[in-house]
Scaffold this motif. Structure first.
Motif, short mmCIF file in Angstrom:
data_model
loop_
_atom_site.label_atom_id
_atom_site.label_comp_id
_atom_site.label_asym_id
_atom_site.label_seq_id
_atom_site.Cartn_x
_atom_site.Cartn_y
_atom_site.Cartn_z
N TRP A 48 -20.96 -15.25 -0.64
CA TRP A 48 -22.20 -15.19 -1.43
C TRP A 48 -22.46 -16.51 -2.15
CZ3 TRP A 48 -22.61 -15.71 -6.75
CH2 TRP A 48 -21.42 -15.63 -7.48
N SER A 278 -15.68 -15.16 9.09
CA SER A 278 -16.63 -14.12 8.74
C SER A 278 -17.55 -14.59 7.61
CB SER A 278 -15.88 -12.85 8.34
OG SER A 278 -16.74 -11.96 7.70
N ALA A 279 -16.96 -15.24 6.59
CA ALA A 279 -17.76 -15.72 5.47
C ALA A 279 -18.68 -16.85 5.91
CB ALA A 279 -16.85 -16.20 4.34
N ARG A 282 -21.57 -15.32 7.63
CA ARG A 282 -22.49 -14.61 6.73
C ARG A 282 -23.27 -15.57 5.83
NH1 ARG A 282 -19.13 -11.55 3.50
NH2 ARG A 282 -17.29 -12.07 4.72
N GLU B 47 -12.40 -7.43 5.15
CA GLU B 47 -13.56 -8.14 5.69
C GLU B 47 -14.39 -7.26 6.62
OE1 GLU B 47 -14.86 -11.01 5.19
OE2 GLU B 47 -13.36 -11.77 3.80
N TRP B 48 -13.81 -6.17 7.07
CA TRP B 48 -14.49 -5.47 8.15
C TRP B 48 -15.27 -4.22 7.69
CZ3 TRP B 48 -16.26 -8.34 11.32
CH2 TRP B 48 -16.66 -7.97 12.60
N TRP B 51 -20.88 -3.57 5.54
CA TRP B 51 -21.88 -4.47 4.99
C TRP B 51 -21.48 -5.92 5.07
CZ3 TRP B 51 -19.55 -6.57 0.69
CH2 TRP B 51 -18.55 -5.78 0.08
N ARG B 52 -20.31 -6.17 5.68
CA ARG B 52 -19.93 -7.57 5.87
C ARG B 52 -20.03 -7.98 7.33
NH1 ARG B 52 -14.82 -8.68 1.86
NH2 ARG B 52 -16.06 -8.99 -0.01
N ARG B 53 -20.59 -7.12 8.18
CA ARG B 53 -20.64 -7.48 9.58
C ARG B 53 -21.84 -8.39 9.86
NH1 ARG B 53 -18.31 -2.39 13.02
NH2 ARG B 53 -16.67 -1.92 11.53
#
Lengths: 488, 74
Positions: A48, A278-279, A282, B47-48, B51-53
């Motif tokens: 974020w 992943s971050a 995103r 992480e999984w 809402w984090r996908r």
């Protein structure tokens, strides 16, 4: 003419903001131990944070003032720059391209080209990016000084040196972390400035319905200015934006927006600073959500200015379209809120400058100095070099700002220059990532000839032989931000 | 747009005339030779959550864009 009477409380807001920004720099300084900490925040930040920094880096003041100006000039269709001109590219970056950037552990966008192709391609891209990005920082500084002079009456050199000095201090201290945390703060300060302006402005014109009525009656805009797609049929363009849907979808929505969002290191660097893949993926996706709603705070004030400010749209003087937002600020906001709004604009300028400067120092240190000049120095050496590069970059940016103050048209040239390098870059990346047969020299010659093609189209158009329709339509074909070229 | 087309055409043309890089040098850099599976989830199960996908977040962003356009059209 639009000089505001800023009170003590407004200056207090500005002063508090400066102190906080510098404080963040000093705190971030303590986290810097290695080169990776300085240049990429140690790849440790949550999504974020990097997401908000990603959007703030783009929310430079040229963007806010320029797109509000387009709103005033062309109407609601300006939302294309936020929606089709940004969201698909941001989603593509996050979902498809980020795994390549993040997993290959490259530290910059040019470094990807070095691994995928060869050194000449890498040098070509690093040099062109370093030059273009520092010049853009200078243009941002100059644009800021113009606004400050209009609102507060400060002389241009003072604003340039003050703002550049503050950015210099916090980046030299804390590197990218400092820039990113400040961008998160700047994002909220910008919102705090724009939200009241939009609300007060809407109230003054009788709400959204009142605004719609006034635009429909306005001679320069008319009913089509309320429709993003109305009147954009190929060969029959009646929308004030003056471009057909093909130019909007493929010119703006595909080539220009993908080129900007997916290969501009000033943006991608924020995602590379994220703590894991992943971050990183995103980062642009989280940024897409605020991006969706920012037009309500930028294009709407532009529309309000178009129907309330008499004589807006003059070629010279204070009533140029680019001054739409400053004029609204001086017209509607009382003391106190005034300070917040001015601070918000300043925050936007500083976010834009800082994003370019952090991208510049990373590319100069890692991609040029470490790769080709001094290869095997200890880590501390490159941190020190990065700090020196920051100082030099800002000095060049200040110099550019002063030159721009002398010759107005130089801003157009610099922005054209940026488009020369950016437009073909996306083509090189898309081939690089999806066609394994592409060879090193294929990459090099493709990038070089694409750049020359961009230059050629630009000159054919500006000298006359090539007709691309309205100035804005030509921008869709040729450049990223039309607002940049309408700024002079 | 012209720059885009020229870039692609020249890249392809020169590539066909020169030697390609061996696959092992391109691992991690090119589609098809890259482990595209996102391993963040294995390192940290938190992480999984849904809402984090990334794919979901991206899809919703695109849907919202379309929705906002529709509001303006009607």
């Amino acid at each position: 003419m639009f000089r505001v009477h800023a009170g003590a409380i407004d200056y207090a807001m500005l002063a508090i903001y400066f102190v906080v920004v510098l404080g963040i720099g000093f705190i971030a300084r303590r986290q810097v131990h290695t080169g990776l900490d300085f240049f990429l925040s140690g790849r440790s930040l949550p999504a974020w944070i990097t997401g908000l920094a990603f959007i703030a880096a783009n929310l430079g003041a040229l963007e806010i003032l320029g797109l509000a100006a387009n709103g005033a000039k062309y109407g609601v269709a300006t939302v294309h720059f936020y929606w089709i001109g940004a969201i698909p590219a941001m989603v593509f970056l996050g979902i498809v391209m980020m795994p390549f950037y993040y997993n290959s552990k490259v530290r910059s966008v040019p470094e990807y080209l070095r691994l995928r192709f060869n050194d000449p391609t890498h040098v070509l891209n690093s040099l062109s990016f370093a030059v273009a990005t520092v010049l853009i920082a200078g243009v941002n500084l100059f644009a800021m000084a113009l606004v400050i002079r209009l609102l507060l009456g400060w002389p241009i050199p003072i604003s340039i040196v003050l703002a550049a000095g503050i950015v210099l201090v916090y980046i030299t201290l804390g590197g990218l972390s400092s820039a990113i945390y400040n961008e998160v703060l700047q994002f909220f300060v910008i919102l705090a400035g724009l939200v009241p302006l939009t609300i007060v402005g809407l109230k003054a014109v009788g709400g959204w319905n009142g605004l719609q009525d006034k635009i429909t009656q306005a001679k320069a805009l008319g009913p089509l200015a309320l429709e993003p797609w109305g009147g954009t049929g190929a060969g029959n363009v009646t929308n004030p934006i003056g471009a057909d849907w093909i130019a909007i979808v493929f010119g703006l929505g595909f080539v220009l927006s993908f080129g900007y969002w997916t290969t501009n290191f000033a943006e991608v660097q924020r995602a590379m600073a994220a703590k894991n893949l992943s971050a990183a993926r995103r980062t642009p996706l989280i940024a897409a959500y605020p991006k969706l709603f920012i037009p309500f705070l930028v294009v709407v004030p532009g529309l309000i200015a178009a129907v309330t400010v008499k004589g807006l749209g003059a070629k010279t003087g204070d009533l140029q379209y680019n001054n739409a937002v400053p004029i609204l600020i001086s017209t509607y906001l009382p003391n106190g809120m005034l300070g917040i709004a001015i601070t918000g604009l300043l925050a936007a300028f500083m976010a834009g400058v800082a994003a370019n400067v952090t991208a510049f120092n990373t590319v100069v240190s890692y991609d040029l100095w470490q790769a080709y000049v001094r290869k095997d120095e200890p880590d501390e050496y490159y941190i020190r070099f990065g700090r020196i590069a920051t100082v030099l970059g800002i000095i060049v940016a200040i110099g550019t700002a002063f030159i721009a103050a002398g010759f107005n048209s130089i801003m157009d040239y610099i922005q054209a220059l940026f488009s020369f390098f950016n437009a073909p870059l996306f083509a090189t990346f898309i081939v690089a990532m999806f066609w394994k047969r592409a060879t090193s020299w294929g990459g090099f010659w493709g990038l070089l000839s694409g750049t020359f093609a961009a230059v050629a189209v630009h000159f054919l158009h500006s000298r006359g032989p090539l007709d691309l329709g309205s100035p804005l339509a030509a921008d869709f074909w040729g450049r990223w931000l039309p607002s940049w070229s309408t700024w002079s | 747009l012209a720059a885009f087309v020229v870039d692609v055409v020249v890249t392809v043309a020169v590539s066909l005339a020169t030697q390609p890089k061996p696959d092992h040098e391109l691992r991690g850099l090119v589609w098809g030779l890259t482990e595209t599976r996102d391993t963040s989830a294995e390192e940290d199960p938190a992480e999984w959550v849904w809402w984090r996908r990334p794919a979901l977040l991206g899809g919703i962003a695109l849907l919202l864009t379309a929705l906002l356009y529709l509001i303006f059209v009607f």
